[in-house]
Design a protein around this motif. Sequence first.
Motif, mmCIF file in Angstrom:
data_model
loop_
_atom_site.group_PDB
_atom_site.id
_atom_site.type_symbol
_atom_site.label_atom_id
_atom_site.label_comp_id
_atom_site.label_asym_id
_atom_site.label_seq_id
_atom_site.Cartn_x
_atom_site.Cartn_y
_atom_site.Cartn_z
ATOM 1 N N GLY A 48 80.303 16.915 39.425
ATOM 2 C CA GLY A 48 79.076 16.529 39.991
ATOM 3 C C GLY A 48 78.621 17.473 40.933
ATOM 4 N N PHE A 49 79.461 17.697 41.718
ATOM 5 C CA PHE A 49 79.117 18.383 42.935
ATOM 6 C C PHE A 49 79.060 19.939 42.525
ATOM 7 C CE2 PHE A 49 80.334 14.968 45.286
ATOM 8 C CZ PHE A 49 79.378 14.953 46.558
ATOM 9 N N HIS A 50 80.037 20.443 41.434
ATOM 10 C CA HIS A 50 80.241 21.571 40.705
ATOM 11 C C HIS A 50 78.729 21.938 40.116
ATOM 12 C CE1 HIS A 50 84.882 21.611 39.867
ATOM 13 N NE2 HIS A 50 84.356 21.784 41.310
ATOM 14 N N ALA A 51 78.238 20.928 39.477
ATOM 15 C CA ALA A 51 77.025 21.304 38.655
ATOM 16 C C ALA A 51 75.892 21.537 39.598
ATOM 17 C CB ALA A 51 76.756 20.092 37.664
ATOM 18 N N ALA A 52 75.759 20.714 40.676
ATOM 19 C CA ALA A 52 74.560 20.972 41.797
ATOM 20 C C ALA A 52 74.689 22.104 42.475
ATOM 21 C CB ALA A 52 74.750 19.714 42.755
ATOM 22 N N ALA A 53 75.826 22.828 42.587
ATOM 23 C CA ALA A 53 76.166 23.915 43.371
ATOM 24 C C ALA A 53 75.894 25.112 42.268
ATOM 25 C CB ALA A 53 77.574 24.142 43.731
ATOM 26 N N ALA A 54 76.306 25.180 41.227
ATOM 27 C CA ALA A 54 76.327 26.236 40.112
ATOM 28 C C ALA A 54 74.957 26.153 39.456
ATOM 29 C CB ALA A 54 77.368 26.363 39.266
ATOM 30 N N GLY A 55 74.390 24.954 39.305
ATOM 31 C CA GLY A 55 73.362 24.957 38.138
ATOM 32 C C GLY A 55 73.478 24.887 36.851
ATOM 33 N N ARG A 56 74.930 24.577 36.546
ATOM 34 C CA ARG A 56 75.390 24.588 35.329
ATOM 35 C C ARG A 56 76.366 23.511 35.163
ATOM 36 N NH1 ARG A 56 75.452 29.682 32.416
ATOM 37 N NH2 ARG A 56 77.054 28.958 31.031
ATOM 38 N N VAL A 57 76.418 22.664 33.909
ATOM 39 C CA VAL A 57 77.365 21.466 33.653
ATOM 40 C C VAL A 57 78.609 21.945 33.849
ATOM 41 C CG1 VAL A 57 78.189 19.741 32.077
ATOM 42 C CG2 VAL A 57 75.722 20.327 32.288
ATOM 43 N N SER A 58 79.596 21.011 34.710
ATOM 44 C CA SER A 58 80.977 21.510 34.809
ATOM 45 C C SER A 58 81.901 20.774 34.082
ATOM 46 C CB SER A 58 81.447 21.392 36.406
ATOM 47 O OG SER A 58 82.879 21.422 36.406
ATOM 48 N N TYR A 59 82.659 21.190 33.193
ATOM 49 C CA TYR A 59 83.578 20.492 32.208
ATOM 50 C C TYR A 59 84.884 20.358 32.768
ATOM 51 C CZ TYR A 59 79.573 21.279 28.930
ATOM 52 O OH TYR A 59 78.266 21.088 28.319
ATOM 53 N N LEU A 204 72.011 16.757 49.778
ATOM 54 C CA LEU A 204 73.091 17.680 49.025
ATOM 55 C C LEU A 204 72.823 19.064 49.002
ATOM 56 C CD1 LEU A 204 75.772 17.932 47.483
ATOM 57 C CD2 LEU A 204 74.435 17.296 45.568
ATOM 58 N N ASP A 205 71.460 19.614 48.813
ATOM 59 C CA ASP A 205 71.340 20.861 48.618
ATOM 60 C C ASP A 205 71.438 21.718 49.998
ATOM 61 O OD1 ASP A 205 70.310 22.857 46.395
ATOM 62 O OD2 ASP A 205 68.794 23.333 48.095
ATOM 63 N N ARG A 206 70.920 21.147 51.056
ATOM 64 C CA ARG A 206 71.160 21.568 52.410
ATOM 65 C C ARG A 206 72.809 21.756 52.762
ATOM 66 N NH1 ARG A 206 72.813 20.241 56.729
ATOM 67 N NH2 ARG A 206 72.898 18.065 56.361
ATOM 68 N N ARG A 207 73.492 20.769 52.413
ATOM 69 C CA ARG A 207 74.971 20.831 52.610
ATOM 70 C C ARG A 207 75.541 22.162 51.678
ATOM 71 N NH1 ARG A 207 77.626 16.014 54.593
ATOM 72 N NH2 ARG A 207 76.206 14.309 54.943
ATOM 73 N N LEU A 208 75.077 22.228 50.473
ATOM 74 C CA LEU A 208 75.818 23.125 49.708
ATOM 75 C C LEU A 208 75.263 24.697 50.123
ATOM 76 C CD1 LEU A 208 75.012 21.581 46.203
ATOM 77 C CD2 LEU A 208 77.247 21.930 47.375
ATOM 78 N N GLU A 209 74.051 24.654 50.662
ATOM 79 C CA GLU A 209 73.500 25.914 51.243
ATOM 80 C C GLU A 209 74.241 26.455 52.334
ATOM 81 O OE1 GLU A 209 71.020 28.400 50.367
ATOM 82 O OE2 GLU A 209 71.239 27.519 48.347
ATOM 83 N N ALA A 210 74.756 25.457 53.298
ATOM 84 C CA ALA A 210 75.405 25.570 54.435
ATOM 85 C C ALA A 210 76.879 25.838 54.054
ATOM 86 C CB ALA A 210 75.594 24.341 55.265
ATOM 87 N N LEU A 211 77.318 25.240 52.996
ATOM 88 C CA LEU A 211 78.939 25.737 52.401
ATOM 89 C C LEU A 211 78.816 27.141 51.968
ATOM 90 C CD1 LEU A 211 80.052 22.797 50.597
ATOM 91 C CD2 LEU A 211 80.929 23.444 52.600
ATOM 92 N N ALA A 212 77.518 27.513 51.225
ATOM 93 C CA ALA A 212 77.433 28.914 50.628
ATOM 94 C C ALA A 212 77.571 29.995 51.843
ATOM 95 C CB ALA A 212 76.513 28.946 49.834
ATOM 96 N N ASP A 213 76.805 29.511 52.779
ATOM 97 C CA ASP A 213 76.553 30.500 54.164
ATOM 98 C C ASP A 213 77.948 30.683 54.583
ATOM 99 O OD1 ASP A 213 73.762 30.768 53.489
ATOM 100 O OD2 ASP A 213 73.376 29.207 54.929
ATOM 101 N N PHE A 214 78.753 29.571 54.920
ATOM 102 C CA PHE A 214 79.986 29.653 55.393
ATOM 103 C C PHE A 214 80.951 30.496 54.736
ATOM 104 C CE2 PHE A 214 84.280 27.243 56.117
ATOM 105 C CZ PHE A 214 84.177 27.435 57.384
ATOM 106 N N VAL A 215 81.225 30.231 53.325
ATOM 107 C CA VAL A 215 82.068 30.994 52.485
ATOM 108 C C VAL A 215 81.543 32.563 52.396
ATOM 109 C CG1 VAL A 215 83.000 31.267 50.079
ATOM 110 C CG2 VAL A 215 82.885 29.167 51.312
ATOM 111 N N ALA A 216 80.188 32.667 52.234
ATOM 112 C CA ALA A 216 79.901 34.111 52.199
ATOM 113 C C ALA A 216 80.123 34.799 53.425
ATOM 114 C CB ALA A 216 78.463 34.037 51.877
ATOM 115 N N ALA A 217 80.012 34.109 54.625
ATOM 116 C CA ALA A 217 80.236 34.595 55.956
ATOM 117 C C ALA A 217 81.718 35.148 56.159
ATOM 118 C CB ALA A 217 79.931 33.900 57.160
#
Length: 437
Positions: A48-59, A204-217
């Motif tokens: 469920g978190f994968h799908a929210a992060a990627a915009g695609r269903v996770s299997y 959730l979206d704010r948290r995912l954006e923060a995670l993305a910023d963290f990983v990208a940095a």
Amino acid sequence: MIPPGLLIAAPRSGSGKTTLVLGLLRALARSGVAVQPMKCGPDYIDPGFHAAAAGRVSYNLDSWAMRSDLLDSLVHQAGADADLFIGEALMGLFDGVAHDGASGDGSSSGLAARQGWPVLLVLDISGQSQSAGAVAKGFAGFRPDVRIAGVVLNKVASPRHEALARRGIEEAGLPVVGVLPRNADLVLPERHLGLVQADETVELDRRLEALADFVAAHCDLNAIRALAGTTRPSPAVEDAGLRPPGQRIALARDAAFSFVYPHLLAGWRRQGAEILPFSPLADEGPAEDADVVWLPGGYPELHGARLATATRFHKALRLFAETRPVHGECGGYMVLGQVLTDADGTAHRMTGLLDLETSFAKRRMNLGYRLAELKQDCTLGPKGTRVRGHEFHYSTTLRADDAPLFEVSDANGTLLGALGGRRGRVTGSFFHVIDKA
């Protein structure tokens, strides 16, 4: 064209692989990469978190519970319009069961070898430095058909800590492609089955954006993407998996009933079934023209009072069960019973369609793969049908007086006895079905 893939794994649970995966998925997706998430093993929460992060269903990919044809079908279908697979391992990379199931031992390493995906190893180096190199080297040489392509260091305390650990990893012959400092602010909330569900997570979206910023940095995204390996060719089979329980399936779907595997719904739809969602928490009943009701698992114990007072839902479900089948899995099974007692010891009256009482007042973990054989005809198939899946719950059964639904054994082949119950057209059990055996 099936895209390349990379598996994110770790020596154990709690090493930070979910943090990396979610940040990586969102960072790649927002840069325009069509990244397809996958999850190894039986897990409802992470996808469920994968799908929210990627915009695609996770299997889910599960080598113990899924036949080879279903695994191949899911990879082909999910990757058809993707640029890259990112898989998340379960537990430790090599953890599985002692005896193989439908396609393997359930380990993430087995799936990596099967798909041809290199592994990006996440190492929590808190409490160590150069010794991380020994861990990485051991993992790299443990299984010849599994290639450790790179390492991300997690919970790094200082530049000196990083330098010492990096030296150990590089002496082991592996590249360090990310260094994640300690950051308690990025921890997602948890519950006894893992993370709190994606649709319950505040901002959730704010948290995912923060995670993305963290990983990208702190990670080299281009280097990580370059580690991906060619997905091993396999027959482009059309296998939809388990047959649908009816043509028109009324599916309970809300915060109390959310544990249903995406591959099951996709497979049912491919076989011509129509899914008709309804919300018991909103006091809704199933569609009157449905053929069957399916109550999946979830967290009904957190919503006991609302479910107990959902009188329209109770009445509609009882009326439906007079003429058509109703099936419940785990949480859905408990709601079909007489009483559900929550963790505070409060008893809540449920629908009463099965002679069952369950309680969370004294928690007891029930966990493991299950091979189940139907003891009688039901929505899952005729008597004798064998299905694979798992059981994972903390509830205790106080009373269960219906005719048993399954005869089950565990992943080692040990017979566990009867499971679940049937009364009239109503069936249920703690067993989560994944695929036919």
